[in-house]
Design a protein around this motif. Structure first.
Motif, short mmCIF file in Angstrom:
data_model
loop_
_atom_site.label_atom_id
_atom_site.label_comp_id
_atom_site.label_asym_id
_atom_site.label_seq_id
_atom_site.Cartn_x
_atom_site.Cartn_y
_atom_site.Cartn_z
N UNK A 100 -59.32 -39.43 38.70
CA UNK A 100 -58.82 -40.71 38.19
C UNK A 100 -57.30 -40.76 38.21
N UNK A 101 -56.63 -39.65 37.93
CA UNK A 101 -55.16 -39.62 37.99
C UNK A 101 -54.66 -39.84 39.41
N UNK A 102 -55.44 -39.36 40.39
CA UNK A 102 -55.04 -39.49 41.78
C UNK A 102 -55.48 -40.83 42.38
N UNK A 103 -56.25 -41.61 41.62
CA UNK A 103 -56.77 -42.90 42.10
C UNK A 103 -57.57 -42.71 43.39
N UNK A 104 -58.40 -41.69 43.40
CA UNK A 104 -59.23 -41.37 44.56
C UNK A 104 -60.61 -41.95 44.33
N UNK A 105 -61.15 -42.54 45.38
CA UNK A 105 -62.52 -43.07 45.30
C UNK A 105 -63.48 -41.92 45.10
N UNK A 106 -64.43 -42.15 44.24
CA UNK A 106 -65.40 -41.08 43.96
C UNK A 106 -66.51 -41.05 45.00
N UNK A 107 -66.48 -41.94 45.96
CA UNK A 107 -67.57 -41.98 46.93
C UNK A 107 -67.58 -40.75 47.84
N UNK A 108 -66.45 -40.06 47.98
CA UNK A 108 -66.43 -38.93 48.90
C UNK A 108 -67.28 -37.75 48.42
N UNK A 109 -67.56 -37.66 47.12
CA UNK A 109 -68.38 -36.54 46.67
C UNK A 109 -69.85 -36.73 47.03
N UNK A 110 -70.20 -37.94 47.46
CA UNK A 110 -71.58 -38.17 47.89
C UNK A 110 -71.79 -37.74 49.33
N UNK A 111 -70.72 -37.40 50.00
CA UNK A 111 -70.81 -36.93 51.37
C UNK A 111 -71.29 -35.49 51.35
N UNK A 112 -71.24 -34.88 52.52
CA UNK A 112 -71.64 -33.49 52.57
C UNK A 112 -70.60 -32.62 51.87
N UNK A 115 -68.85 -30.04 52.66
CA UNK A 115 -67.65 -29.67 53.42
C UNK A 115 -66.61 -30.78 53.34
N UNK A 116 -67.01 -32.03 53.57
CA UNK A 116 -66.07 -33.15 53.47
C UNK A 116 -65.57 -33.34 52.04
N UNK A 117 -66.44 -33.13 51.07
CA UNK A 117 -66.03 -33.27 49.67
C UNK A 117 -64.97 -32.23 49.34
N UNK A 118 -65.14 -31.02 49.85
CA UNK A 118 -64.15 -29.96 49.60
C UNK A 118 -62.81 -30.31 50.23
N UNK A 119 -62.84 -30.80 51.46
CA UNK A 119 -61.61 -31.19 52.14
C UNK A 119 -60.90 -32.28 51.35
N UNK A 120 -61.65 -33.27 50.90
CA UNK A 120 -61.06 -34.37 50.13
C UNK A 120 -60.52 -33.86 48.78
N UNK A 121 -61.23 -32.94 48.17
CA UNK A 121 -60.79 -32.38 46.90
C UNK A 121 -59.48 -31.62 47.07
N UNK A 122 -59.34 -30.92 48.17
CA UNK A 122 -58.10 -30.18 48.45
C UNK A 122 -56.93 -31.16 48.63
N UNK A 123 -57.22 -32.35 49.16
CA UNK A 123 -56.17 -33.35 49.39
C UNK A 123 -55.76 -34.08 48.12
N UNK A 124 -56.49 -33.96 47.04
CA UNK A 124 -56.19 -34.69 45.80
C UNK A 124 -54.76 -34.46 45.31
N UNK A 125 -54.23 -33.23 45.30
CA UNK A 125 -52.83 -33.07 44.84
C UNK A 125 -51.85 -33.92 45.67
N UNK A 126 -52.14 -34.12 46.93
CA UNK A 126 -51.29 -34.97 47.76
C UNK A 126 -51.32 -36.41 47.24
N UNK A 127 -52.51 -36.88 46.88
CA UNK A 127 -52.64 -38.24 46.35
C UNK A 127 -51.88 -38.35 45.02
N UNK A 128 -51.94 -37.32 44.20
CA UNK A 128 -51.24 -37.35 42.92
C UNK A 128 -49.72 -37.41 43.12
N UNK A 129 -49.22 -36.66 44.10
CA UNK A 129 -47.79 -36.61 44.37
C UNK A 129 -47.27 -37.93 44.93
N UNK A 130 -48.10 -38.64 45.71
CA UNK A 130 -47.63 -39.87 46.32
C UNK A 130 -47.81 -41.09 45.42
N UNK A 131 -48.48 -40.93 44.29
CA UNK A 131 -48.70 -42.06 43.36
C UNK A 131 -47.46 -42.37 42.56
#
Length: 146
Positions: A116-128, A130-146
């Motif tokens: 929620x702090x990163x304003x990331x859509x939660x839909x990515x965790x419904x994926x497989x 591997x993709x969820x992990x990749x998106x989770x790793x990218x979350x700090x980037x979303x937090x930094x750019x907010x």
């Protein structure tokens, strides 16, 4: 330990079981994913850890999920040779377990707060996973750019 030992020396069975089967890096990832998928959806478990003052429960669970997903894809490269029917079945069951574990991990309060702090859509965790992990790793980037 004998039951006559001081209470602070008595083992904590809930914590001990999680350490042995859920968070130990030496345990087979297929077992960890199955074990944690059954336990992390239990609200009484969270309450037990909270009452013990054990605050790293969710962080250790996320770490175990991370390890399980990584090991799944390290052990099963995309271009692997043909597998037997039994190996394909085991792989499919493990992937289903990881998918369920992924769904449950993304429902943990700590993870929901991060997303929620990163304003990331939660839909990515419904994926497989591997993709969820990749998106989770990218979350700090979303937090930094907010």
């Amino acid at each position: 330990m004998p039951s006559k030992a001081l209470p602070e020396l008595q083992p904590q069975p809930v914590l001990s079981m999680m350490q042995l089967f859920g968070w130990d890096d030496m345990v087979w990832p297929q077992l960890v994913s199955r074990y944690l998928s059954h336990l992390i959806q239990n609200s009484e478990l969270y309450e037990a850890f909270s009452s013990m003052g054990y605050t790293s429960y969710e962080a250790l669970t996320v770490r175990s999920w991370f390890r399980c997903v990584l090991q799944m894809f390290i052990d099963q490269p995309a271009g692997a040779l043909a597998k037997t029917d039994a190996e394909r079945t085991v792989g499919k069951v493990y992937m289903e377990q990881l998918t369920e574990m992924t769904r449950l991990v993304f429902k943990l309060k700590e993870v929901e707060n991060i997303l929620s702090k990163a304003h990331v859509e939660e839909s990515f965790f419904k994926q497989d996973p591997k993709n969820a992990l990749v998106q989770f790793i990218k979350v700090p980037y979303f937090c930094a750019s907010s």
